[in-house]
Scaffold this motif. Structure first.
Motif, PDB file in Angstrom:
ATOM      1  N   LEU B 139       0.838  -1.212   0.000  1.00 14.98           N
ATOM      2  CA  LEU B 139       0.000   0.000   0.000  1.00 14.98           C
ATOM      3  C   LEU B 139       0.868   1.255   0.000  1.00 14.98           C
ATOM      4  CD1 LEU B 139      -2.639  -1.283   2.577  1.00 14.98           C
ATOM      5  CD2 LEU B 139      -3.193  -0.513   0.260  1.00 14.98           C
ATOM      6  N   GLU B 140       1.928   1.237   0.798  1.00 12.50           N
ATOM      7  CA  GLU B 140       2.829   2.401   0.853  1.00 12.50           C
ATOM      8  C   GLU B 140       3.522   2.628  -0.485  1.00 12.50           C
ATOM      9  OE1 GLU B 140       4.862   1.449   4.867  1.00 12.50           O
ATOM     10  OE2 GLU B 140       4.928   3.643   4.696  1.00 12.50           O
ATOM     11  N   THR B 141       3.893   1.538  -1.146  1.00 16.36           N
ATOM     12  CA  THR B 141       4.551   1.681  -2.445  1.00 16.36           C
ATOM     13  C   THR B 141       3.608   2.332  -3.455  1.00 16.36           C
ATOM     14  OG1 THR B 141       5.916  -0.244  -1.979  1.00 16.36           O
ATOM     15  CG2 THR B 141       5.742   0.417  -4.284  1.00 16.36           C
ATOM     16  N   THR B 142       2.367   1.863  -3.493  1.00 14.36           N
ATOM     17  CA  THR B 142       1.409   2.496  -4.411  1.00 14.36           C
ATOM     18  C   THR B 142       1.203   3.960  -4.034  1.00 14.36           C
ATOM     19  OG1 THR B 142       0.289   0.351  -4.573  1.00 14.36           O
ATOM     20  CG2 THR B 142      -0.842   2.235  -5.511  1.00 14.36           C
ATOM     21  N   LEU B 143       1.188   4.236  -2.727  1.00 17.86           N
ATOM     22  CA  LEU B 143       1.006   5.616  -2.269  1.00 17.86           C
ATOM     23  C   LEU B 143       2.175   6.504  -2.707  1.00 17.86           C
ATOM     24  CD1 LEU B 143      -0.671   7.688  -0.732  1.00 17.86           C
ATOM     25  CD2 LEU B 143       0.401   6.898   1.393  1.00 17.86           C
ATOM     26  N   ARG B 144       3.406   5.974  -2.621  1.00 19.68           N
ATOM     27  CA  ARG B 144       4.573   6.762  -3.062  1.00 19.68           C
ATOM     28  C   ARG B 144       4.424   7.127  -4.542  1.00 19.68           C
ATOM     29  NH1 ARG B 144       5.927   6.217   1.777  1.00 19.68           N
ATOM     30  NH2 ARG B 144       4.382   7.865   1.824  1.00 19.68           N
ATOM     31  N   HIS B 145       3.993   6.160  -5.356  1.00 19.10           N
ATOM     32  CA  HIS B 145       3.796   6.433  -6.788  1.00 19.10           C
ATOM     33  C   HIS B 145       2.706   7.494  -6.980  1.00 19.10           C
ATOM     34  CE1 HIS B 145       6.533   3.280  -7.608  1.00 19.10           C
ATOM     35  NE2 HIS B 145       5.713   2.271  -7.414  1.00 19.10           N
ATOM     36  N   THR B 146       1.680   7.413  -6.160  1.00 20.88           N
ATOM     37  CA  THR B 146       0.561   8.363  -6.270  1.00 20.88           C
ATOM     38  C   THR B 146       1.021   9.764  -5.893  1.00 20.88           C
ATOM     39  OG1 THR B 146      -0.810   6.514  -5.542  1.00 20.88           O
ATOM     40  CG2 THR B 146      -1.866   8.674  -5.649  1.00 20.88           C
ATOM     41  N   GLU B 147       1.841   9.841  -4.853  1.00 16.80           N
ATOM     42  CA  GLU B 147       2.365  11.144  -4.446  1.00 16.80           C
ATOM     43  C   GLU B 147       3.274  11.729  -5.531  1.00 16.80           C
ATOM     44  OE1 GLU B 147       2.117  11.152   0.371  1.00 16.80           O
ATOM     45  OE2 GLU B 147       4.027  10.493  -0.486  1.00 16.80           O
ATOM     46  N   ALA B 148       4.051  10.868  -6.170  1.00 14.33           N
ATOM     47  CA  ALA B 148       4.921  11.343  -7.257  1.00 14.33           C
ATOM     48  C   ALA B 148       4.077  11.909  -8.393  1.00 14.33           C
ATOM     49  CB  ALA B 148       5.799  10.197  -7.758  1.00 14.33           C
ATOM     50  N   ALA B 149       2.980  11.240  -8.711  1.00 16.64           N
ATOM     51  CA  ALA B 149       2.101  11.719  -9.791  1.00 16.64           C
ATOM     52  C   ALA B 149       1.445  13.038  -9.399  1.00 16.64           C
ATOM     53  CB  ALA B 149       1.037  10.662 -10.094  1.00 16.64           C
ATOM     54  N   CYS B 150       1.048  13.162  -8.141  1.00 16.29           N
ATOM     55  CA  CYS B 150       0.409  14.392  -7.667  1.00 16.29           C
ATOM     56  C   CYS B 150       1.414  15.541  -7.692  1.00 16.29           C
ATOM     57  CB  CYS B 150      -0.142  14.176  -6.260  1.00 16.29           C
ATOM     58  SG  CYS B 150      -1.130  15.555  -5.657  1.00 16.29           S
ATOM     59  N   ARG B 151       2.645  15.228  -7.322  1.00 19.24           N
ATOM     60  CA  ARG B 151       3.701  16.247  -7.338  1.00 19.24           C
ATOM     61  C   ARG B 151       3.938  16.730  -8.778  1.00 19.24           C
ATOM     62  NH1 ARG B 151       7.489  13.749  -4.090  1.00 19.24           N
ATOM     63  NH2 ARG B 151       7.022  14.984  -2.236  1.00 19.24           N
ATOM     64  N   ALA B 152       3.955  15.793  -9.717  1.00 14.86           N
ATOM     65  CA  ALA B 152       4.137  16.160 -11.130  1.00 14.86           C
ATOM     66  C   ALA B 152       3.013  17.091 -11.586  1.00 14.86           C
ATOM     67  CB  ALA B 152       4.181  14.898 -11.996  1.00 14.86           C
ATOM     68  N   ALA B 153       1.794  16.790 -11.152  1.00 15.71           N
ATOM     69  CA  ALA B 153       0.645  17.635 -11.518  1.00 15.71           C
ATOM     70  C   ALA B 153       0.791  19.020 -10.897  1.00 15.71           C
ATOM     71  CB  ALA B 153      -0.651  16.978 -11.060  1.00 15.71           C
ATOM     72  N   CYS B 154       1.181  19.066  -9.616  1.00 21.33           N
ATOM     73  CA  CYS B 154       1.322  20.353  -8.925  1.00 21.33           C
ATOM     74  C   CYS B 154       2.389  21.219  -9.581  1.00 21.33           C
ATOM     75  CB  CYS B 154       1.666  20.135  -7.449  1.00 21.33           C
ATOM     76  SG  CYS B 154       0.262  19.532  -6.490  1.00 21.33           S
ATOM     77  N   GLU B 155       3.461  20.575 -10.030  1.00 16.47           N
ATOM     78  CA  GLU B 155       4.538  21.337 -10.668  1.00 16.47           C
ATOM     79  C   GLU B 155       4.055  22.025 -11.940  1.00 16.47           C
ATOM     80  OE1 GLU B 155       8.037  18.857 -11.139  1.00 16.47           O
ATOM     81  OE2 GLU B 155       8.239  18.787  -8.951  1.00 16.47           O
ATOM     82  N   ILE B 156       3.250  21.316 -12.703  1.00 16.38           N
ATOM     83  CA  ILE B 156       2.746  21.908 -13.950  1.00 16.38           C
ATOM     84  C   ILE B 156       1.775  23.045 -13.655  1.00 16.38           C
ATOM     85  CG2 ILE B 156       1.214  21.398 -15.904  1.00 16.38           C
ATOM     86  CD1 ILE B 156       2.849  18.747 -16.086  1.00 16.38           C
ATOM     87  N   ILE B 157       0.949  22.842 -12.634  1.00 23.69           N
ATOM     88  CA  ILE B 157       0.019  23.920 -12.246  1.00 23.69           C
ATOM     89  C   ILE B 157       0.815  25.122 -11.739  1.00 23.69           C
ATOM     90  CG2 ILE B 157      -1.794  24.573 -10.611  1.00 23.69           C
ATOM     91  CD1 ILE B 157      -2.745  21.586 -10.791  1.00 23.69           C
ATOM     92  N   ALA B 158       1.841  24.862 -10.920  1.00 19.86           N
ATOM     93  CA  ALA B 158       2.632  25.954 -10.346  1.00 19.86           C
ATOM     94  C   ALA B 158       3.356  26.749 -11.429  1.00 19.86           C
ATOM     95  CB  ALA B 158       3.641  25.398  -9.343  1.00 19.86           C
TER      96      ALA B 158
END
Lengths: 374, 374
Positions: B139-158
């Motif tokens: 579960l933590e591994t999937t969460l790390r991947h999810t956080e990485a994807a969210c970070r990528a999205a935030c960077e583009i928005i920023a």
């Protein structure tokens, strides 16, 4: 005649019948009732507004409002089934038609309250097996994306270098996992999601549902089976191709030709009114004639031991089947044609196209060529 | 005591209980029986060999062999239920424990043959809600991947530019669809599949399950809710963040602080033995205290009108719930904490983390910071 309602309780995310009936996606179970053509949904606070704006239902009722009303009248908190009972009593409906996979716990509770439940054998909505022109277009669009992904995979395999019987790309062994990633990224770029994609070479490919793993070998068949769903339309496609990087063995070439001929038998005989089992048996017979036996050999199934095809739509496997079961095909159905041959000493071969059943015959929806040696 | 077997008939691809019990993925329904600790599968020719090598079952039987044996003895072709009856008679088992969503058609057929079926309320396998260390890691591994994807999205928005109240990237309007694609490709690169990802800005975000579409606006909240599944492990993660490109309104800032405080209430009170409904109610009360009312306003639900959290595992939504229902939490469960506030005049705010319930409290599994203004 007694009044009957159709009832589904499911999460439309996982229930294609419910999505078909409502065109509304929700991750948690909700209630669908259809009475005399009117479609009614009972929805939680979380989904009620979205269901009103997005679903094709005629009426969307709030379970929390129904529950508040119930509590006022009966001085107790209702269960979901209690709410359904309350609602149907007003309509004087005691007979319910439910899908064959309707949950036993809800069924027992409704029957205890005096409802007559009749599970309807699949397909629950007859019309779902017969695709509208818009549905055929959606299936074809997903298929085009699938073919593009398969082409991308084939290009990488074709460009790989061969060293000591194995495939290499940029100096590293080329693996099943690499090719699956290429396919999945290509599909995602096109708005499609695939899981359990098969890229199985050598002995892996002898098991039709083995997804394949590890380095790909030269001069051995690589079975690719790709079946993504469009995120937007939710319609699937299903495609298989078998390729060899390098030289195919004489037996493999004969297997490839036989499987292709098996497909042609289906293409010639599929039409409105045709019995799927006859088509399946004709292909089985032809394989036997060509010397390709089916059965257990060395403790594993070999030959042609799966169905010839299945319907494709909002589910990847849906009625009708082209197999031992005697499904009669109808114009407008979209089915796969995917005979295969699997032998330990040669590997697996499967070719799969999708066809639209018509009054006179069928129309093959695929455009991707079938090339054995890359 | 009478002998009882557990019975599941389902496609493990869509049935998490069956996958949990067998660790075997198949796209079509198969039969699972568990009697006194022994797990038996009945499989078609297509899947029998793969099930033998890949599943955790003790015995894998071939339905075609069982059917051939049946035909010899009884001179008729058995149905799937006929085969199960035949098999269970030998074992002198008449009592069957089935999941609450066991299909009514199979249930009716088994009961007609004299079997006693008892649907077991969820969870069918108690142990499935309590995660092993290996499951927590997955579960933590999937969460790390999810956080990485969210970070990528935030960077583009920023990095987007603001022109006349809208976001632009490379001269073109930046849309919900663009951000979802970034998220989906990032996840696919990491071996995870997401669907129904939410990137909803402005009024779209006021509906918690609206997936969002069209150009993103400046100075308005963008709710992102990402819940992918790992292709390899099949364990999900669930993550929500709310961001504003530009300036958040004073009301939005207060909502963001309140929702974060709601999460902190849960983080402080979640522990082994805690009643989920108490935690949920404490957050509801705090929102009311802060002046954030919940209910229908202007004909739509506003405020905080969904649960606080749910279990995550092989399904995205599984027991226990942290909501009005009185689920008692257990050490080893992994649940989301995702309060939210939604108002037409300000937009939506949702923050969601995953926590592991422990004896003493809980451990937050997330690492991604919560930043409102980008």
């Amino acid at each position: 005649m007694k009044k009957t309602a159709a009832l589904i309780i499911a999460a439309s995310e996982r229930d294609a019948n419910l999505y078909y009936a409502t065109r509304f996606i929700a991750p948690d179970p909700f209630v669908f009732l259809q009475m005399g053509g009117e479609k009614v949904l009972l929805m939680s606070d979380l989904e009620v507004d979205r269901a009103r704006s997005q679903s094709s239902a005629d009426r969307v009722l709030s379970t929390s409002k129904l529950a508040a009303d119930y509590r006022k009248r009966k001085k107790e908190r209702p269960s979901l089934i209690g709410l359904i009972e309350d609602f149907l009593k007003l309509k004087r409906i005691r007979n319910l038609r439910v899908p064959s996979d309707f949950p036993i716990a809800y069924a027992d509770s409704l029957r205890k309250r005096g409802f007559h439940l009749t599970p309807k054998p699949d397909p629950f909505f007859e019309k779902r097996t017969v695709k509208s022109p818009a549905e055929v277009r959606a299936l074809e669009t997903t298929l085009r994306h699938t073919e593009a992904a398969c082409r991308a995979a084939c290009e990488i395999i074709a460009r790989s270098t061969i060293r000591r019987g194995k495939l290499y790309r940029r100096g590293k062994p080329l693996t099943s996992e690499d090719i699956k990633k290429v396919i999945h990224l290509s599909l995602m770029e096109r708005g499609c999601v695939a899981q359990h994609t098969i890229v199985a070479s050598g002995i892996d490919g002898v098991d039709p549902h083995n997804e394949g793993s590890g380095p790909l070998k030269a001069n051995e068949p690589i079975v690719m089976d790709i079946f993504p769903q469009s995120i937007r339309t939710r319609y699937y496609a299903d495609l298989s191709r078998t390729v060899v990087r390098g030289k195919a063995s004489p037996k493999l070439k004969r297997m490839f030709a036989a499987v292709w001929e098996g497909q042609e038998i289906a293409f010639r005989t599929i039409r409105h009114g045709a019995d799927g089992s006859r088509i399946h048996e004709a292909i089985q017979r032809r394989f036997e004639q060509l010397g390709f036996k089916t059965g257990e050999m060395n403790g594993r199934m070999q030959g042609f031991f799966h169905g010839t095809g299945h319907g494709v739509g909002l589910e990847i496997h849906e009625p009708p089947r082209i197999s031992a079961g005697k499904d009669i095909l109808k114009a407008g159905q979209v089915v796969t044609v995917e005979p295969g041959l699997y032998y330990e000493d040669a590997g697996g071969v499967r070719l799969e196209d999708m066809v639209l059943v018509t009054r006179q015959g069928c129309r093959v929806l695929n455009r991707l060529p079938k090339i054995l040696e890359l």
